[in-house]
Structure formats: C-alpha cells, structure tokens
Enzyme design. Structure first.
Site, PDB file in Angstrom:
ATOM      1  N   ASP A   1       0.970  -1.016   0.017  1.00 57.84           N
ATOM      2  CA  ASP A   1       0.219   0.482   0.313  1.00 57.84           C
ATOM      3  C   ASP A   1       0.827   1.192   0.045  1.00 57.84           C
ATOM      4  O   ASP A   1       0.898   2.299  -0.620  1.00 57.84           O
ATOM      5  CB  ASP A   1      -1.029  -0.013   1.102  1.00 57.84           C
ATOM      6  N   GLY A   2       1.511   0.767   0.707  1.00 53.98           N
ATOM      7  CA  GLY A   2       2.966   2.481   0.889  1.00 53.98           C
ATOM      8  C   GLY A   2       3.565   2.700  -0.521  1.00 53.98           C
ATOM      9  O   GLY A   2       3.792   4.070  -0.742  1.00 53.98           O
TER      10      GLY A   2
ATOM     11  N   THR B   1      -8.249   2.555   7.138  1.00 50.77           N
ATOM     12  CA  THR B   1      -8.619   0.965   7.875  1.00 50.77           C
ATOM     13  C   THR B   1      -6.734   0.823   8.367  1.00 50.77           C
ATOM     14  O   THR B   1      -6.019   0.662   8.490  1.00 50.77           O
ATOM     15  CB  THR B   1      -8.177   0.669   6.801  1.00 50.77           C
ATOM     16  N   GLY B   2      -5.987   2.300   8.321  1.00 45.50           N
ATOM     17  CA  GLY B   2      -4.572   2.847   8.246  1.00 45.50           C
ATOM     18  C   GLY B   2      -4.177   3.703   9.662  1.00 45.50           C
ATOM     19  O   GLY B   2      -4.475   2.743  10.419  1.00 45.50           O
ATOM     20  N   TYR B   3      -3.695   4.163   9.806  1.00 47.17           N
ATOM     21  CA  TYR B   3      -3.181   4.612  10.885  1.00 47.17           C
ATOM     22  C   TYR B   3      -4.097   5.127  12.167  1.00 47.17           C
ATOM     23  O   TYR B   3      -3.904   5.531  12.984  1.00 47.17           O
ATOM     24  CB  TYR B   3      -2.858   6.000  10.908  1.00 47.17           C
TER      25      TYR B   3
ATOM     26  N   SER C   1      -5.502   2.373  14.115  1.00 50.31           N
ATOM     27  CA  SER C   1      -4.435   1.799  15.403  1.00 50.31           C
ATOM     28  C   SER C   1      -4.702   2.966  16.243  1.00 50.31           C
ATOM     29  O   SER C   1      -4.279   1.985  17.678  1.00 50.31           O
ATOM     30  CB  SER C   1      -3.257   2.111  14.412  1.00 50.31           C
TER      31      SER C   1
END
Length: 291
Positions: A73-74, A187-189, A192
């Site tokens: 993804d990055g 759904t990323g940072y 979390s």
C-alpha cells in the site's frame, strides 16, 4: 497502450512474476515509462526488458493510460503522489504485506494485463485530503490518499492542536498528535489509534487524536465538505506534519488547514475485487483458531 510503472524492491520468489509482466508488455508492444529508482533496481535484480524511458519527478511522467504500482500500500500511495491531478488509473499489484489498496496478487499479473486491455475492470474513485498552508511544505504535492497528520517530534513533549471546523472552534487536542483521515485511510493509522472503519465512498473525514491526555476525547466523523484548520502549540517550537508517508518538520507559527481535494485517486478494480472481502481477509474478521 502507454504504461507507467513504479515499484519497490521484491524478493527472489517474486522475480519470475515481474519478469513475466515485462515480457507480456513487450509482446503487447506497450510504451512504458518507469520511475528512475525502480528502473535501477530492475537492472540490479536482473529483470530483462527493453524499456529505457524513466521519470524522476511527477512533471517528467508521461500521460499514461495506466500506472502499475508494484509493492504494498505504501508503494501505491507513492504512485498516487506521482500521478496527482492527472488522475491516471492506478493498478495496485501486491508484492508487499497488508494490501488494502494493492489487491492484485503476483500470480494474477497476466490476468490483470488481459483485463485492462479488454476493459474488464471498474474505476474506484477515492477522495483525497488537500493541505493549504502559508508555506510550500510538500514541494507542490500537498495532498494525500490516506491521511494528514500533525505529531510531536521525537524529542518533544505532547503538543496542543487547536482545531477549528469551518472557522468555529472545535477542540484543543492535548496529545501526541492528530490524524485527519479519509475513508480510504480509515483502515490505516487512524484505525490503530481507535478510529472507526469507513466504507471507501463515504463522504467524511475522521478526526482521530493520537494518545490524547484527556481520555474522554474520542475520534470524530465529520463531513468532507468542511474545512479543518489548526494552530499548534509546542514547547520545542516545532512539530511534524505528514501527508501519507511524506513528513516534514515545521515551526509553531505555521498555519494549516485541510479540505477535500478537487480531484481524486482513480484505482483500477478487477471484476472479482470486493472491498468487503478484502476487509474481512485483512482484519481476520470471523477468524478463530478453534475452528
């Protein structure tokens, strides 16, 4: 067919699939341009191909029919930054790890090329967050697909992020930082840090504090038609801002605001690609080792 390609390092096990992709592009007589760094890695890895046209900056990128992103993804986020307002459709080939965005498996590369040539795909329009500031912090690429973040530097204590919604005071976040996430970035940072998962086409931003000092401060969902602005107080006199994986250190006098960009990222989805299936798979929903 004009194809732009960007990627990252890959394993020995992945090399045959990458080689087969280039062989297929040669057979189809495609016109190909490769990001300079990836071109150098392909030569180092011994991937044979005749394509010598490269680009170092987004301005040097030609008007491609498709951008192929080979990585995780990055890597796809980098491809979005390269494409920018051109809105070239991006195909995410997952030779990385998680893969919420890069969903084409290496084993499916040949099928993917056949599908895009024959129009067997859909375009998934994803909203971007755009940064406005009094300084050109990000060298002409002031947008992100996943999120915009304000965080403390490694050596500083907590910061205070005074946040305004359409010019009206919202809250002062005393925390390690603040995330403004798009639905894609949910759904990323943000996830979390306790933020909710949004479906990709929800017209919202998520405001997610990072380790807030006040535990009653929770993530908040707002309409993406609004403008969010920030004033940051820091004992060190500076802080970090980031658009996806690109970060910069700025001083506390910097005024920042974000809103929805006036263009989008266009992701190519093959006909068997489904976000809900990806969500269940990547987050292990329903998975139980007892079954």
């Amino acid at each position: 067919m004009k194809i732009a390609i960007h990627g990252r390092n890959f394993s020995v096990q992945t090399k045959p699939y990458v080689q087969a992709m280039f062989d297929d592009l040669v057979e189809r007589q495609a016109e190909v341009q490769i990001s300079h760094g990836y071109h150098e890695f392909l030569n180092f890895a011994g991937v044979a191909h005749p394509f010598q046209s490269t680009y170092r900056t987004p301005e040097e990128l030609f008007d491609a029919d498709f951008m192929l992103s080979l990585g995780g993804d990055g890597t796809l986020l980098e491809a979005v930054a390269h494409v920018g307002a051109r809105q070239t459709p991006i195909v995410g080939i997952n030779i990385g790890r998680l893969g919420f965005l890069a969903t084409v498996a290496p084993t499916a590369i040949k099928y993917m090329l056949h599908a895009i040539v024959n129009g067997q795909f859909t375009i998934d329009e994803r909203s971007l967050v755009s940064l406005q500031t009094d300084k050109d912090i990000f060298e002409g690429i002031p947008f992100a697909l996943n999120d915009f973040t304000i965080t403390r530097t490694e050596m500083s204590s907590m910061i205070t992020v005074h946040t305004y919604l359409d010019g009206q005071f919202l809250n002062s976040y005393w925390a390690d930082g603040l995330i403004i996430s798009t639905p894609t970035g949910s759904t990323g940072y943000s996830l979390s840090c306790g933020g909710p998962v949004l479906l990709p086409h929800t017209n919202n931003f998520i405001i997610t504090p990072i380790s807030p000092h006040n535990l009653n401060v929770r993530p908040m969902v707002v309409m993406d038609s609004c403008q969010l602005s920030f004033e940051v107080s820091s004992r060190s006199g500076n802080f970090l801002v980031a658009l996806d994986s690109r970060s910069r250190t700025v001083d506390a006098s910097t005024r920042l605001s974000v809103q929805k960009a006036d263009f989008s990222a266009r992701l190519v989805k093959l006909n068997d690609d489904n976000f809900l299936n990806t969500l269940r798979s990547k987050l292990n929903w329903g998975f139980d080792i007892r079954n």
